[in-house]
Design a protein around this motif. Structure first.
Motif, short mmCIF file in Angstrom:
data_model
loop_
_atom_site.label_atom_id
_atom_site.label_comp_id
_atom_site.label_asym_id
_atom_site.label_seq_id
_atom_site.Cartn_x
_atom_site.Cartn_y
_atom_site.Cartn_z
N TYR A 116 -17.02 -40.13 10.99
CA TYR A 116 -17.26 -38.71 11.24
C TYR A 116 -18.37 -38.15 10.36
O TYR A 116 -19.04 -37.19 10.75
CB TYR A 116 -15.97 -37.87 11.20
CG TYR A 116 -15.39 -37.52 9.86
CD1 TYR A 116 -15.96 -36.56 9.04
CD2 TYR A 116 -14.21 -38.11 9.43
CE1 TYR A 116 -15.39 -36.21 7.84
CE2 TYR A 116 -13.63 -37.76 8.23
CZ TYR A 116 -14.23 -36.82 7.44
OH TYR A 116 -13.66 -36.47 6.25
N LEU A 117 -18.61 -38.74 9.20
CA LEU A 117 -19.73 -38.27 8.38
C LEU A 117 -21.07 -38.63 9.01
O LEU A 117 -22.00 -37.81 9.02
CB LEU A 117 -19.64 -38.85 6.96
CG LEU A 117 -18.54 -38.28 6.08
CD1 LEU A 117 -18.51 -38.99 4.74
CD2 LEU A 117 -18.69 -36.78 5.90
N GLN A 175 -21.86 -36.35 12.19
CA GLN A 175 -21.74 -34.90 12.04
C GLN A 175 -22.64 -34.08 12.97
O GLN A 175 -22.19 -33.05 13.47
CB GLN A 175 -22.04 -34.49 10.60
CG GLN A 175 -20.95 -34.80 9.63
CD GLN A 175 -21.29 -34.31 8.25
OE1 GLN A 175 -21.49 -33.12 8.07
NE2 GLN A 175 -21.37 -35.22 7.29
N LEU A 178 -15.22 -30.45 13.01
CA LEU A 178 -15.47 -31.18 11.77
C LEU A 178 -14.54 -30.69 10.65
O LEU A 178 -13.98 -31.50 9.91
CB LEU A 178 -16.93 -31.04 11.37
CG LEU A 178 -17.43 -31.98 10.30
CD1 LEU A 178 -17.31 -33.43 10.75
CD2 LEU A 178 -18.87 -31.67 9.97
N GLU A 208 -11.70 -32.93 8.71
CA GLU A 208 -11.60 -33.05 7.25
C GLU A 208 -10.20 -32.69 6.76
O GLU A 208 -9.64 -33.36 5.89
CB GLU A 208 -12.66 -32.20 6.58
CG GLU A 208 -14.06 -32.77 6.76
CD GLU A 208 -15.18 -31.83 6.35
OE1 GLU A 208 -14.91 -30.63 6.08
OE2 GLU A 208 -16.33 -32.31 6.30
#
Length: 175
Positions: A91-92, A95, A103, A107
Motif C-alpha cells: 500500500y505504500l 499510494q 489509505l 493505515e
C-alpha cells in the motif's frame, strides 16, 4: 462573367482549404484522443488491479491472523510477520492510486492487525506449560475479544469502501 468566375474560384479555394484544415485538425484531435484514451485505460486498469490486490491482501491477512489466534505457532508468526511487511510495502508503493480516505482506513486497519497479532502472540506464549492459569485465562479472554473484533464492522468498513471505489470507477451501481 469574370467577377462570377473570381467569386467561384475564391469560394472553391476557401472550401478546399477549409476541408484540408478541418481534416488536419480532426486527425490531430483523434491522435491525441487515442493517446489519452490508451494512457487513461492503462491507469484505470492499474487502479482496479491495485484495489483488487488490496482486497485480496486484506482477506488473506485477516484469515491468517484468525488462524494464528486459534492455533498459533512460531512458523505462523513468521508467516504473518512477512505478510504484514508485504501488505505495508504494497500500500505504500501504490499510494498514488489509492484514495486518501481509503489509505487512512488501511493505515488504521494495519494498526489493528498489529495489535491483534500482539494479543494472539501473547496468548500463544501463555499456552506453554508452567504458565500461571490466571494469566492464561486473561490472555484467552483477550484473544477471544480480538477474534470477535476481526469479524466486526470496523474491519468490514475498509473492504466495503474499496469495493465502492471500484464500483464508482467502473461506473457500476446497484440501481
Amino acid at each position: 462573367m469574370e467577377v462570377i468566375f473570381n467569386a467561384l474560384l475564391t469560394g472553391i479555394i476557401t472550401l478546399a482549404l477549409n476541408v484540408i484544415f478541418f481534416t488536419w485538425i480532426k486527425t490531430k484531435w483523434e491522435e491525441n484522443l487515442e493517446t489519452y484514451k490508451i494512457a487513461y485505460s492503462g491507469i484505470f486498469k492499474e487502479k482496479i488491479e491495485i484495489h483488487r490486490e488490496l482486497l485480496k491482501k486484506i482477506y488473506n491477512f485477516k484469515f491468517k491472523l484468525q488462524q494464528y489466534g486459534i492455533m498459533g505457532n512460531e512458523d505462523m508468526a513468521m508467516d504473518l510477520f512477512k505478510e504484514s511487511n508485504d501488505f505495508i510495502n504494497y500500500y505504500l508503493v501504490n499510494q498514488p492510486f489509492i484514495k486518501p480516505s481509503i489509505l487512512n482506513m488501511i493505515e488504521k486497519l494495519n494498526k489493528e492487525y498489529q495489535e491483534c497479532f500482539e494479543i494472539f502472540h501473547a496468548y500463544s506464549v501463555y499456552k506453554t506449560p508452567g504458565v500461571d492459569p490466571k494469566l492464561l485465562s486473561e490472555a484467552a479472554h483477550k484473544a477471544l475479544e480480538v477474534s470477535n473484533r476481526l469479524r466486526s464492522a470496523d474491519f468490514k468498513a475498509i473492504e466495503n469502501e474499496i469495493i465502492q471505489e471500484m464500483r464508482a470507477d467502473l461506473k457500476y451501481s446497484d440501481s
